[in-house]
Design a protein around this motif. Structure first.
Motif, PDB file in Angstrom:
ATOM      1  N   PHE A   1       0.849  -1.194   0.000  1.00  0.00           N
ATOM      2  CA  PHE A   1       0.000   0.000   0.000  1.00  0.00           C
ATOM      3  C   PHE A   1       0.882   1.240   0.000  1.00  0.00           C
ATOM      4  O   PHE A   1       1.758   1.390   0.860  1.00  0.00           O
ATOM      5  CB  PHE A   1      -0.932  -0.010   1.199  1.00  0.00           C
ATOM      6  N   GLU A   2       0.668   2.101  -0.992  1.00  0.00           N
ATOM      7  CA  GLU A   2       1.519   3.285  -1.153  1.00  0.00           C
ATOM      8  C   GLU A   2       0.900   4.470  -0.418  1.00  0.00           C
ATOM      9  O   GLU A   2      -0.317   4.583  -0.329  1.00  0.00           O
ATOM     10  CB  GLU A   2       1.659   3.626  -2.646  1.00  0.00           C
ATOM     11  N   PRO A   3       1.772   5.382   0.068  1.00  0.00           N
ATOM     12  CA  PRO A   3       1.249   6.611   0.669  1.00  0.00           C
ATOM     13  C   PRO A   3       0.436   7.382  -0.369  1.00  0.00           C
ATOM     14  O   PRO A   3       0.711   7.298  -1.566  1.00  0.00           O
ATOM     15  CB  PRO A   3       2.509   7.397   1.043  1.00  0.00           C
ATOM     16  N   LYS A   4      -0.549   8.113   0.111  1.00  0.00           N
ATOM     17  CA  LYS A   4      -1.421   8.815  -0.823  1.00  0.00           C
ATOM     18  C   LYS A   4      -1.623  10.242  -0.333  1.00  0.00           C
ATOM     19  O   LYS A   4      -2.061  10.450   0.811  1.00  0.00           O
ATOM     20  CB  LYS A   4      -2.760   8.070  -0.872  1.00  0.00           C
ATOM     21  N   VAL A   5      -1.290  11.209  -1.192  1.00  0.00           N
ATOM     22  CA  VAL A   5      -1.523  12.612  -0.837  1.00  0.00           C
ATOM     23  C   VAL A   5      -2.967  12.943  -1.178  1.00  0.00           C
ATOM     24  O   VAL A   5      -3.385  12.813  -2.316  1.00  0.00           O
ATOM     25  CB  VAL A   5      -0.566  13.527  -1.627  1.00  0.00           C
ATOM     26  N   LEU A   6      -3.722  13.353  -0.162  1.00  0.00           N
ATOM     27  CA  LEU A   6      -5.129  13.675  -0.399  1.00  0.00           C
ATOM     28  C   LEU A   6      -5.277  15.054  -1.012  1.00  0.00           C
ATOM     29  O   LEU A   6      -6.096  15.271  -1.886  1.00  0.00           O
ATOM     30  CB  LEU A   6      -5.911  13.606   0.919  1.00  0.00           C
ATOM     31  N   ASN A   7      -4.465  16.007  -0.519  1.00  0.00           N
ATOM     32  CA  ASN A   7      -4.477  17.354  -1.096  1.00  0.00           C
ATOM     33  C   ASN A   7      -3.219  18.088  -0.640  1.00  0.00           C
ATOM     34  O   ASN A   7      -2.576  17.699   0.330  1.00  0.00           O
ATOM     35  CB  ASN A   7      -5.724  18.133  -0.667  1.00  0.00           C
ATOM     36  N   THR A   8      -2.868  19.119  -1.391  1.00  0.00           N
ATOM     37  CA  THR A   8      -1.789  19.997  -0.960  1.00  0.00           C
ATOM     38  C   THR A   8      -2.447  21.279  -0.477  1.00  0.00           C
ATOM     39  O   THR A   8      -3.368  21.787  -1.116  1.00  0.00           O
ATOM     40  CB  THR A   8      -0.837  20.295  -2.131  1.00  0.00           C
ATOM     41  N   VAL A   9      -1.981  21.769   0.679  1.00  0.00           N
ATOM     42  CA  VAL A   9      -2.700  22.883   1.303  1.00  0.00           C
ATOM     43  C   VAL A   9      -2.487  24.175   0.527  1.00  0.00           C
ATOM     44  O   VAL A   9      -1.502  24.347  -0.202  1.00  0.00           O
ATOM     45  CB  VAL A   9      -2.273  23.061   2.775  1.00  0.00           C
ATOM     46  N   SER A  10      -3.438  25.107   0.714  1.00  0.00           N
ATOM     47  CA  SER A  10      -3.355  26.395   0.014  1.00  0.00           C
ATOM     48  C   SER A  10      -2.423  27.365   0.742  1.00  0.00           C
ATOM     49  O   SER A  10      -2.052  28.405   0.206  1.00  0.00           O
ATOM     50  CB  SER A  10      -4.754  26.996  -0.117  1.00  0.00           C
ATOM     51  N   VAL A  11      -2.061  27.013   1.969  1.00  0.00           N
ATOM     52  CA  VAL A  11      -1.175  27.892   2.752  1.00  0.00           C
ATOM     53  C   VAL A  11       0.226  27.833   2.133  1.00  0.00           C
ATOM     54  O   VAL A  11       0.722  26.749   1.806  1.00  0.00           O
ATOM     55  CB  VAL A  11      -1.144  27.435   4.222  1.00  0.00           C
ATOM     56  N   SER A  12       0.862  29.011   1.986  1.00  0.00           N
ATOM     57  CA  SER A  12       2.138  29.062   1.283  1.00  0.00           C
ATOM     58  C   SER A  12       3.243  28.406   2.107  1.00  0.00           C
ATOM     59  O   SER A  12       3.174  28.378   3.340  1.00  0.00           O
ATOM     60  CB  SER A  12       2.513  30.503   0.986  1.00  0.00           C
ATOM     61  N   PRO A  13       4.291  27.897   1.450  1.00  0.00           N
ATOM     62  CA  PRO A  13       5.394  27.249   2.156  1.00  0.00           C
ATOM     63  C   PRO A  13       6.062  28.186   3.169  1.00  0.00           C
ATOM     64  O   PRO A  13       6.459  27.733   4.247  1.00  0.00           O
ATOM     65  CB  PRO A  13       6.369  26.880   1.042  1.00  0.00           C
ATOM     66  N   GLU A  14       6.138  29.480   2.840  1.00  0.00           N
ATOM     67  CA  GLU A  14       6.763  30.435   3.784  1.00  0.00           C
ATOM     68  C   GLU A  14       5.981  30.473   5.087  1.00  0.00           C
ATOM     69  O   GLU A  14       6.546  30.434   6.169  1.00  0.00           O
ATOM     70  CB  GLU A  14       6.797  31.858   3.197  1.00  0.00           C
ATOM     71  N   ILE A  15       4.654  30.558   4.936  1.00  0.00           N
ATOM     72  CA  ILE A  15       3.810  30.634   6.136  1.00  0.00           C
ATOM     73  C   ILE A  15       3.921  29.337   6.939  1.00  0.00           C
ATOM     74  O   ILE A  15       4.039  29.364   8.167  1.00  0.00           O
ATOM     75  CB  ILE A  15       2.349  30.920   5.751  1.00  0.00           C
ATOM     76  N   LEU A  16       3.935  28.193   6.211  1.00  0.00           N
ATOM     77  CA  LEU A  16       4.083  26.911   6.912  1.00  0.00           C
ATOM     78  C   LEU A  16       5.379  26.917   7.717  1.00  0.00           C
ATOM     79  O   LEU A  16       5.424  26.445   8.866  1.00  0.00           O
ATOM     80  CB  LEU A  16       4.102  25.754   5.901  1.00  0.00           C
TER      81      LEU A  16
END
Lengths: 386, 706
Positions: B591-606
């Motif tokens: 079973f492979e990892p699965k990305v459900l979504n990428t967040v809209s918050v910018s990488p800088e803010i993260l």
């Protein structure tokens, strides 16, 4: 009796009789093997006893000049009635019917089996004396009343099957005795129509207003006898009782195919899915294990047996002998028709055994007595003019 | 008779021959129809009579941890079987003696010690009777028999035809409470479950159908991977007679053992988390005896793999095999609805909905930064008055512990867990768009189903004006309905009373009584409809600091932290890594990892928020002391102290300790979320569990040498 009379014996008739008796033992040696687990050959052994004693009975009857029975006609008729009355009042009940008289715990007779022979003997005499006087409908009444007494007693047991055998004997003998074919045939058709309408009224549920009074007309038949009629129309309607038995019998015969599953190779009979597979349903075992070849061979044996019987009858010395032969042929034919028809699904279940094949002492003795009568007629046949 | 006289009779006899021949032709034709034309149909019917297909149970697959450590297996249990086919070998009625003999030998181990041999034999007869339509199957007479009884039966085999001692597989959980709720247990399928299990797409694909009598997983991995674990049933063809007794047997298809399920979890790490959480709960119990529950989740931030998942009170699946005692039933499924939440069968990490408390503040921060309502460096004076006028101040929540942290920007506010700062930021976001915070929360997996491969997860609630309106409209409507019903009842009750009241004074008394009742109903209605349908300022304040309507599962909280620190990829959490062939050990399915979504918050803010979380476990942070003795530690976290009920109620005085964390700081590997019910401060309760988990996972030592 003249020693030369022995030359009159119909060899083919005797040969086919023995072939049928041998077939009975072969068939029972597979069909009855699982009925009593601790004694697999019980029915083969007892059937052998019935056959041997039956042959003795046949020989004795054959030796006696059948014309002598005419002197005792009323004694025989009376004895028959008394015997059937004894059954009704003192008989033993099994499976809802009183058909047996037991002498000891296990030895008993079924008087209705012998009643057939007695009635053939006495009715033949009764008709022979009315030779040429069966042209009018009112002439049919005395013979009908003659038959009615014993028939009602057997119907009362209740034994619908044997009652119908009496009807068959009556029709066959009346016809050969010279009953006007149009009047007698018309009467029969009319009678059949009445029976049909009465049955239809009994089973109907949505009659028009003017016939409402007749809806569900009561019948003098037992519940199970009526059920058998319904089930005969639609075997799948009853998957536990008789309907199930018919289905199992059809599956047994049908699954035999052309060559059958082999001696003791059947599953329907050997694993007990078939009811009464050593008596009433023995023909299904033949169908399953010996296939179409087996059933046709057995029917062929019966056919030759019956045609030889008719031949003997044709050559009878007198009207009395001719009518005895006719009665015997009618009885055997009806038995075979109803039994084979029942196991193969074209006749209702009536519990009539296959003559000479099914296990059973009373039936074997009465059948052998009938054969003895035919032989007696055969031995004293008319000298042909050459 | 002369020939002339005979002639008509001879003709009639020829006629009779014709009838006979005709009858035989009809019979023969019918036999041809049955045996030749439709022979194959009747063959099939006759065959169906005797050939019964019997299922042969496969061995259920094992469940192992990521290192192959055995967590669930099937062990043989010895049972006494009675087999009709062989019992039939006894002659006549002797088989009854066999049963009596058997009853005599097994009497010492018969469940009911007081039964006589005769009455045991009766029970066995009854048992055989109950199975008379499937006599081709052996009947279990007695299970869990001792080696001694096995020996006795073996010794007397000759006098016991048809009796055999066989091993049947029974589920065993050697690690007892370790991962109890996650693993689940196995029992016979219930009627409603048949339809439910038959929806399994894997089962549908191969045309497998669940049926009555099947043993199935009732929860956890045993349930969600039931189709793979159960293997394929073998088929045995048994020939039976009309009493359904077997005559012969033939194996048509061998049973295929179930797959071995390898989990993503680490049993050693799990043990550490379990033991630490147990210790923390024990410590809290000294102050609050009601404390008994908690949950923790450790997860791989770069894949969504669950590494540890604990729920307390603990469940030992071994308790749920065979007959469940009343005591056990009460422990796992309390009858008393008040104690329903104490059920040990609950997997709180997955189904427990907890207010996140201050651990929600990262969502508020990210929402404010992303919607440009603030910058990381904007400073707020940490006073209630900063919220605005008197109205705003009344609706706001004071700083925790009566503290004053001076001027706070994002980093200080996070480190100190300033309520004032996040209330202001949250209010700004809610005012500009009431749905933003809820949306951001859901992007991180809060308030939506995680899609984890375990049954029964809870969805949770993320704050939204929309949600509030729907929820309270419903409540108001119900309140209105029950009020109207109550008022109508009062009218109909008092109408005859008023009529009967003879004197005027009496009538007034009754009227007064009626008015009082009406007032009571109206007051209750007012109380129940007190909460307005519209979003209020206090909703903004409460929800910004993780109170209010917020409710999430520990799995969601861990996944939320993982998504912050892995750069914004929201993975589907999962517990099963792969399926292995039980014999060869080869991987059947990975079973492979699965990305459900990428967040809209910018990488800088993260990154800024991650940095802020780093400040919590260092410097002046609320959990700065926690890792002080672990020099190797880098990472971050957030403490939470979640008020369970509203202020001024009893549950308003009770706080759940919540803690979320990640490590290491650079290139984070694992995320943690933990809740300790009635634990008070999150750092001092769930924090210890996170610390132990990280030390175990990374092999860190503390300076005390521990």
């Amino acid at each position: 009796m003249d020693r030369r009379a022995l030359r009159n014996l119909d060899v083919l008739f005797i040969l086919f009789t023995f072939l049928l008796l041998a077939a009975s033992l072969v068939i029972l040696s597979t069909a009855s093997i699982n009925v009593i687990k601790s004694d697999p050959f019980h029915y083969v052994e007892t059937q052998t006893v019935w056959i041997v004693t039956g042959i003795v009975i046949a020989v004795v009857i054959a030796v006696i000049d059948y014309q002598k029975w005419q002197y005792f006609r009323w004694w025989i008729y009376g004895f028959n009635i008394v015997l059937l009355l004894i059954v009704i009042f003192f008989g033993d009940t099994a499976k809802g019917a009183t058909r047996w008289i037991y002498f000891t715990d296990s030895i008993g007779i079924q008087p209705s089996e012998f009643a057939k022979i007695f009635i053939i003997l006495t009715f033949a005499d009764f008709l022979a004396k009315r030779k040429g006087r069966l042209n009018d409908i009112k002439d049919f009444i005395p013979p009908f009343l003659f038959m009615l007494g014993p028939m009602l007693l057997i119907f009362k047991q209740p034994d619908l099957g044997t009652t119908l055998v009496f009807v068959a004997i009556f029709i066959g003998m009346m016809f050969v005795a010279g009953a006007n074919p149009w009047k007698f045939g018309g009467l029969l058709l009319g009678g059949a129509a009445v029976v049909g309408i009465v049955l239809w009224l009994h089973f109907s549920t949505d009659l028009p207003g003017w016939l409402q009074w007749a809806q569900g007309l009561p019948l003098p038949l037992q519940e199970y006898q009526l059920n058998r009629l319904v089930i005969f129309m639609d075997p799948a309607s009853d998957r536990s009782g008789d309907g199930w038995h018919i289905l199992q019998s059809l599956w047994a015969i049908g699954s035999g195919g052309l060559w059958g599953k082999g001696y003791r190779g059947g599953t329907q009979g050997q694993l007990n899915f078939l009811p009464e597979h050593h008596t009433d349903f023995v023909f299904s075992v033949v169908g399953e294990e010996f296939g179409f070849i087996g059933t046709i061979t057995l029917l062929f044996l019966f056919l030759i047996f019956l045609l030889r019987s008719i031949y003997i009858t044709i050559r009878a010395r007198d009207m009395y002998g001719m009518l005895i032969g006719t009665g015997v042929v009618s009885m055997f034919t009806f038995h075979i028709l109803v039994n084979v028809g029942m196991t193969s699904g074209i006749m209702p279940v009536t519990g009539i055994p296959l003559p000479l094949i099914s296990a059973g002492g009373s039936a074997m003795w009465s059948n052998m007595a009938a054969i003895g009568l035919l032989l007696s007629v055969n031995l004293r046949h008319r000298r042909l003019m050459f | 008779m002369d020939d002339r006289e005979r002639k008509p009779y001879t003709y009639r006899l020829w006629g009779l021959s014709a009838v006979v021949v005709l009858i035989f032709l009809i019979l023969s034709f019918n036999l041809w129809r049955l045996q030749i034309a439709q022979g194959s149909y009747y063959s099939a019917m006759a065959k169906g009579n005797v050939m019964k297909l019997v299922k042969v149970a496969p061995t259920r697959g094992d469940i192992v941890d990521r290192n192959g450590k055995l967590l669930v297996t099937s062990i043989p249990e010895f049972v006494v079987h009675l087999n009709w086919m062989d019992l039939q070998q006894a002659k006549g009625d002797e088989w009854k003696d066999v049963v009596k003999q058997l009853a005599f030998y097994i009497q010492p181990e018969w469940p009911n010690a007081n039964q006589t041999v005769e009455s045991i034999a009766e029970d066995i007869f009854a048992n055989i009777q109950n199975h008379q339509w499937e006599r081709y199957r052996p009947v279990i007479i007695l299970d869990e028999i001792s080696p001694e009884l096995q020996a006795v039966i073996a010794e007397h085999q000759e006098e016991l035809p048809g009796v055999s001692v066989d091993a049947i597989p029974v589920r065993s959980y050697p690690e007892t409470t370790l991962l109890g709720q996650l693993l689940g247990y196995v029992r016979e399928i219930s009627d409603p479950e048949i339809a439910q299990f038959n929806k399994d797409t894997d089962a549908q694909e191969v045309g497998f159908e669940y049926a009555q009598g099947d043993l199935v997983g009732k929860m956890g991995v045993e349930k969600s991977y039931d189709f793979w674990l159960r293997g394929k049933e073998g088929v045995q063809q048994v020939e039976v007679d009309n009493n359904a007794r077997p005559v012969s047997k033939q194996i048509i298809q061998e049973a295929e053992a179930g797959k071995t399920v390898q989990l993503t979890l680490d049993a050693d790490l799990q043990k550490t988390v379990d033991d630490t959480l147990d210790q923390v709960i024990l410590d809290i119990q000294k102050q609050n005896p009601a404390a008994h529950a908690g949950a923790a989740v450790v997860m791989d931030v770069n894949t969504g793999k669950i590494l540890a998942m604990t729920s307390r009170p603990a469940m030992d699946p071994n308790d749920l095999i065979g007959i469940i005692s009343d005591q056990m039933a009460d422990k796992y499924w309390p009858q008393d609805p008040k104690r329903a939440s104490e059920a040990a069968s609950l997997n709180r990490a997955l189904t427990g909905l907890y207010p996140p408390g201050s651990t929600f503040k990262m969502v508020t921060a990210m929402s404010a930064l992303q919607s440009k309502q603030t910058t990381p460096y904007e400073q707020i004076d940490d006073r209630l008055s900063s919220l605005g006028g008197r109205g705003a101040q009344q609706q706001g929540v004071e700083e925790w512990g009566g503290n004053y942290f001076g001027l706070v920007n994002l980093y200080r506010a996070m480190a100190k867990s300033s309520n004032i700062y996040f209330e202001i930021m949250g209010r700004r976001v809610f005012d500009s768009n009431p749905e933003t915070i809820g949306q951001v929360a859901r992007e991180f997996g809060l308030g939506i189903e995680s899609g984890i491969d375990l049954p029964g997860e809870a969805k949770g609630i993320s704050p939204s004006a929309e949600w509030k309106k729907t929820y309270f409209t419903n409540i108001h409507e119900n309140a209105l309905k029950s009020r109207d019903e109550a008022l109508a009842k009062i009218e109909s009750d008092y109408a005859p009373k008023l009529e009967q009241a003879a004197e005027e004074t009496n009538r007034q008394l009754v009227q007064k009584e009626k008015d009082a009742e009406i007032k009571k109903i109206n007051d209750l209605y007012k109380l129940r409809t007190l909460e307005p349908l519209e979003w209020q300022a206090y909703d903004s304040y409460n929800n910004s600091i993780g109170q209010g309507y917020n409710a999430y599962t520990p799995v969601q909280l861990a996944n939320y932290v993982a998504t912050i620190v892995n750069g914004g990829k929201h993975y589907r959490p999962f517990v099963v890594d792969k399926l292995l062939d039980s014999r060869t050990g080869e991987t059947v399915q990975q079973f492979e990892p699965k990305v459900l979504n990428t967040v809209s918050v910018s990488p800088e803010i993260l990154d800024q928020v991650k940095q802020a979380m780093g400040g919590v476990t260092t410097g002046e942070g609320t959990a700065n002391w926690l890792f002080a003795d672990v020099p190797e530690f880098t990472g971050g976290g957030k403490t939470g102290t979640a008020q369970i009920g509203s202020k001024d109620t009893i549950s308003g005085e009770i706080y759940n300790g919540v803690f979320v964390a990640f490590a290491p700081y650079d290139n984070p590997q694992v995320a943690f979320a933990g809740v300790v019910e009635f634990g008070g401060h999150g750092g001092e309760t769930a924090g210890y569990v996170a610390k132990a988990a990280f030390m175990k996972y990374f092999g860190w030592k503390n300076t005390n040498g521990g």
